[in-house]
Design an enzyme around this catalytic site. Sequence first.
Site, PDB file in Angstrom:
ATOM      1  N   CYS A   1       0.810  -1.226   0.000  1.00  0.00           N
ATOM      2  CA  CYS A   1       0.000   0.000   0.000  1.00  0.00           C
ATOM      3  C   CYS A   1       0.837   1.267   0.000  1.00  0.00           C
ATOM      4  O   CYS A   1       0.287   2.365  -0.077  1.00  0.00           O
ATOM      5  CB  CYS A   1      -0.929  -0.024   1.208  1.00  0.00           C
ATOM      6  SG  CYS A   1      -1.825  -1.581   1.305  1.00  0.00           S
TER       7      CYS A   1
ATOM      8  N   HIS B   1      -9.499   1.738  -0.099  1.00  0.00           N
ATOM      9  CA  HIS B   1      -8.036   1.652  -0.078  1.00  0.00           C
ATOM     10  C   HIS B   1      -7.599   1.170  -1.457  1.00  0.00           C
ATOM     11  O   HIS B   1      -7.741   0.003  -1.797  1.00  0.00           O
ATOM     12  CB  HIS B   1      -7.578   0.692   1.011  1.00  0.00           C
ATOM     13  CG  HIS B   1      -6.104   0.787   1.281  1.00  0.00           C
ATOM     14  ND1 HIS B   1      -5.207   1.324   0.382  1.00  0.00           N
ATOM     15  CD2 HIS B   1      -5.378   0.431   2.370  1.00  0.00           C
ATOM     16  CE1 HIS B   1      -3.989   1.277   0.906  1.00  0.00           C
ATOM     17  NE2 HIS B   1      -4.073   0.750   2.098  1.00  0.00           N
TER      18      HIS B   1
ATOM     19  N   HIS C   1      -3.100   8.440   5.867  1.00  0.00           N
ATOM     20  CA  HIS C   1      -3.292   7.097   5.330  1.00  0.00           C
ATOM     21  C   HIS C   1      -4.722   6.648   5.660  1.00  0.00           C
ATOM     22  O   HIS C   1      -5.426   6.153   4.805  1.00  0.00           O
ATOM     23  CB  HIS C   1      -2.237   6.174   5.933  1.00  0.00           C
ATOM     24  CG  HIS C   1      -2.191   4.812   5.345  1.00  0.00           C
ATOM     25  ND1 HIS C   1      -2.105   4.583   3.993  1.00  0.00           N
ATOM     26  CD2 HIS C   1      -2.196   3.579   5.928  1.00  0.00           C
ATOM     27  CE1 HIS C   1      -2.085   3.277   3.772  1.00  0.00           C
ATOM     28  NE2 HIS C   1      -2.130   2.649   4.915  1.00  0.00           N
TER      29      HIS C   1
END
Lengths: 379, 377
Positions: free
Chosen positions: A137, A306, A268
């Site tokens: 990620c 995400h 994030h």
Amino acid sequence: MTAVITGCELLTCFGNRQQTFAALLAGRCGAAPLRHLDGTRLGVTHGYQIADGNEELPLRPSRWLARCVTDVVRAARLDVSGRRISALVGTGLREIRGLERWGPGDLPPDPAGLHFAEAVRSALPGVAEVVTLANACAASGHALALACDLLAIGEADAVLVAGCDGLAASMLALMGRTAAAPAERVSPFDRDRKGVLLGEGAVALVLEPEEAVVAEGRTALGRVLGVGLSCDAHHMTAPDPVGITRAVRDAHRRAGITPGDVELVIAHGTGTALNDPNEATVLREVFTPHASPGPLVTAIKGAIGHTSGSAVLHSVAVALDIFRTGRVPPITGLHRPIDELRGLRPVVGGTVTAAMRRAQVHGFGFGGVNSVGVLEATS
Amino acid sequence: MSAVTAPPIITGWGIVSALGTGAAEFTEAVLRGADGAVDASGMFNEPLPRNTACVLPDFDIRERLGRKGTSTYDRLTGLTVHACGLALEDAGLPARAPDTEEVGLVLGTNLGSARSTWEFDRKTYLQDRPYLVNPALFPNAAFNAAAGQTAIRYGLRGINTTLAAGPPAALAALRYARNALRGGHATAMIAGAAEEYSPQNAWLARHWHGDRQARLLGEAATLFALEPAPVGAARRGRAELLAVELVTGEADSEAVSATVEDCVRRALDLAQVAPEDVDLVVTCGGPANCSRTRAEEQALGRLLPQTDCRRHRVADTAGDCLAAAAGVQLATVLAWFCSPQLRPRRAVALVTSLGWDGAAGAAVFRRCPDDRSDHRL
């Protein structure tokens, strides 16, 4: 040498860059029941998917990537003739869905399509090299750091830095095993958050040396002041505030700024039990002693999910739109902030109008890989 | 040449392969011309396309690395962790924090562990009770699992990156490591590539290469400690990394031949090495009837007309190690740098590699002037 961004295009569950930013400003959530894959078996029922008609079409991430690259090459008027252009692609899950679907008697995925080189070349013939960073990620944050380095040392005249990811059953299965109850949306920094959901998408930016862009009288969308990187070396999945803090400090040092110079943080913010309090604690420790009242904090995963390998560059793209419009979208999905946010300024409930000049963008990934970028408005 | 732009130096290396584990054992095997092919038929329950492979059938993670922290390692992670420990030791680099804050790791891979990914997915769907799938095993299905676990094992807190590429992955990693050092992201980088042998990889490779019998597959983990010239010079330098280049092109064999030629030319130019000064060329090699192998040979024929250049094809004895192929090639260069058969002192070696997607890689190495390597034979 400072790198500036001269083009930026993206794709999310909401559509292109313009459509996505409009959805963010409106506080919309793009989560929906999974369009493919057996959610009850996987333990994950929702996702932020791109509605392109056939979810099992081979090489979907490659197609999205090629589309973003085509658009950004056109928008930035990127000319390959006589120039060395490197392409860096950040990805978490790559074309793993093709491998998952490979069953007895089937043809396996074509190796020529595994690493996105064909997708990039189809949209940018003449590209010198294609490097694919499989850094979970944080992948596109690492790609952004490398892009700045390549420009700084003169290895490239321009860098295409990109990201892409689709849903994969094995990733969903993990999320299904680790979450207490299936989430139906991502609620970053919320007391009632239930975990993370994946988003599909792609993104492509063009980075060039500022001197060259200015000399040619072209305009840039923003400046990359620096990208800090670190590895926790602590735990594969649990974040470590120490490692994250090192990446933040590294980013500030590279950008030549102090915490008080940061006006906006795009966090994030994954909506997981561990990330959000950890990240908020790091922000508080970094910012509250220095900057009063401290930066605004927003996050985009409640709206677009995400997006894994694209996640950092999706946040970068939103920062550029915030610079351009002076409008900061709220954290979609945040209603009751966690205690760790106390003293910080999360954008909750609606858009905040404020001229923003400097933004910090976070991206952390599996394996304890952290990236923190510092961006600046150019106009 | 200033200290800033002086080429970085390989100050140590670690390898786990069918030809040997550790620099000394591998070097001895390469120079002896040992053959790494063994019977792999007992390694897995699933059928294999071919029973012979250049693998480590007895590699046991717990035996090599102990029980602590290793229970969730898959084979790829086990091989990588082991090779990294050997590289750190060989380079004399610390293996625990706080001294490792600035040591980074970059690992080249193809699919991570194709076996872990594929099995996790199958178990999720096919088992009656999907919750029996051990979630602790999941991170192995992430492509950067091996790099993350290796960082945890040795406390490597600098930049940590996994690159996805085919056979040139180790060259992509070296290039990334060189740029990371230049960009000030680390004071030392551990760079290389790894590939595990599995039925999944074996069947994939058979499809990809289209040849059923001729190609021997292998597995290996190869990691190299790269340090900036001033630091590297103070240690036992094994080789200078004069240039490492990657070029992308179309995937057909005619285009690949031109791409690899272009890439090698660029690398030699940047290294300021004339083609006739190359003492050793190490390629992956492969069956003579393979069009890609022929394309690479034709490019090298056009570039290096001299006949006294030593050639080494690693696939003949170490197998085609897929993503680790170029790493095995570089290890073979370092082995040859220990041999008196090469030009004494500053011998120059070239490594070339072809990707499946039309990419080509080339790297130029020069033996360090004062090679006090204790592996010298």
